[in-house]
Design an enzyme around this catalytic site. Structure first.
Site, PDB file in Angstrom:
ATOM      1  N   PRO A  52       0.797  -1.224   0.000  1.00 18.07           N
ATOM      2  CG  PRO A  52      -0.133  -1.110   2.132  1.00 18.07           C
ATOM      3  CD  PRO A  52       0.568  -2.039   1.201  1.00 18.07           C
ATOM      4  CG  ASN A  53      -0.245   4.368   1.306  1.00 15.03           C
ATOM      5  OD1 ASN A  53      -1.235   4.826   0.765  1.00 15.03           O
ATOM      6  ND2 ASN A  53      -0.246   3.920   2.552  1.00 15.03           N
ATOM      7  NE  ARG A  60       2.868   7.640   2.451  1.00 13.79           N
ATOM      8  CZ  ARG A  60       3.439   6.554   2.948  1.00 13.79           C
ATOM      9  NH1 ARG A  60       4.075   5.726   2.167  1.00 13.79           N
ATOM     10  NH2 ARG A  60       3.363   6.307   4.230  1.00 13.79           N
ATOM     11  CE1 TYR A  65       8.618   5.003   2.971  1.00 11.29           C
ATOM     12  CE2 TYR A  65       7.314   7.009   3.018  1.00 11.29           C
ATOM     13  CZ  TYR A  65       7.653   5.787   3.559  1.00 11.29           C
ATOM     14  OH  TYR A  65       7.008   5.339   4.687  1.00 11.29           O
ATOM     15  CG  ASN A 116       8.449  -2.061  -0.218  1.00  8.86           C
ATOM     16  OD1 ASN A 116       7.917  -2.097   0.885  1.00  8.86           O
ATOM     17  ND2 ASN A 116       9.080  -0.992  -0.683  1.00  8.86           N
ATOM     18  CB  ALA A 119       1.536   0.077   5.937  1.00 11.77           C
ATOM     19  CD  GLU A 140      10.729  -7.573   5.211  1.00  8.67           C
ATOM     20  OE1 GLU A 140      10.113  -6.679   5.820  1.00  8.67           O
ATOM     21  OE2 GLU A 140      11.205  -8.574   5.781  1.00  8.67           O
ATOM     22  CG  HIS A 142      11.182  -2.436   4.056  1.00  8.48           C
ATOM     23  ND1 HIS A 142       9.810  -2.332   4.008  1.00  8.48           N
ATOM     24  CD2 HIS A 142      11.469  -3.629   4.624  1.00  8.48           C
ATOM     25  CE1 HIS A 142       9.286  -3.422   4.531  1.00  8.48           C
ATOM     26  NE2 HIS A 142      10.270  -4.230   4.904  1.00  8.48           N
ATOM     27  NE  ARG A 149      10.217   5.862   8.344  1.00  6.94           N
ATOM     28  CZ  ARG A 149       9.194   5.645   7.538  1.00  6.94           C
ATOM     29  NH1 ARG A 149       9.226   4.670   6.654  1.00  6.94           N
ATOM     30  NH2 ARG A 149       8.125   6.413   7.615  1.00  6.94           N
TER      31      ARG A 149
END
Length: 189
Positions: A52-53, A60, A65, A116, A119, A140, A142, A149
């Site tokens: 998502p996103n 964003r 990012y 990825n 969230a 995985e 990111h 974070r």
């Protein structure tokens, strides 16, 4: 058969069972070799999933990012796939169930997964369970370093099943993940 003449074999002579069997075995062995060689030279397929996103990349929170878009990530992955003799299928969804469906599809249609989960990294047992059922190598990735974070981002359900994890290297992490999967798949011929 007079005067020392011998009977010549005719071209109508039927092959013996033994020669027919030899031809069939030779044909079978040749077919097996061709199929085996074709399998060894077929490009491996990697499913690249984005959660998502990630469709908002470039706009964003670019300070976290980066300014590259999801299209930039896809272009990078397709170029890297060519370099590594891989095939990739690049997808993004904001919906957990769709991601689960795609992961289940990977069980029979892909050789590895680069994901990825965004969230869903921190919340989705469903994605963890689906990945666990694939039996495929999983990397995985990111864009940001999730460990620098907020505290809730430090936990990853996906990491529990992932073969490897890459974070904090921006879109270059995707290329590194593809390299890792290529090596893993090459070592499991």
């Amino acid at each position: 058969m007079q005067g020392g003449q011998t009977k010549k074999p005719t071209s109508d002579a039927k092959p013996t069972i033994a020669s027919t069997e030899r031809r069939a075995i030779t044909l079978l062995i040749t077919s097996i070799i061709i199929i085996k060689d074709a399998h060894l030279t077929m490009a491996k397929k990697i499913l690249i999933l984005n959660g998502p996103n990630l469709n908002l990349l470039g706009t964003r929170e670019p300070e976290i990012y980066g300014s590259e878009t999801l299209q930039d990530v896809e272009t990078l992955c397709k170029e890297k796939a060519q370099d590594l003799d891989l095939k990739v299928d690049f997808r993004q969804s904001n919906h957990e169930g769709i991601l689960v469906d795609w992961i289940q599809e990977a069980r029979v249609s892909f050789d590895a997964i680069l994901i990825n989960p965004a969230a869903y990294t921190h919340t989705s047992v469903a994605i963890l369970d689906a990945l666990s059922a694939t039996g495929k190598p999983i990397v995985e990735v990111h864009l940001s370093n999730i460990h620098k974070r907020e505290e809730f981002r430090h936990t990853s359900y996906v990491s529990k099943i992932a073969t490897g994890v890459i974070c904090g290297l921006g879109i270059h992490g995707y290329a590194l993940g593809m390299e890792a999967l290529s090596r893993l798949l090459s070592s499991h011929k």
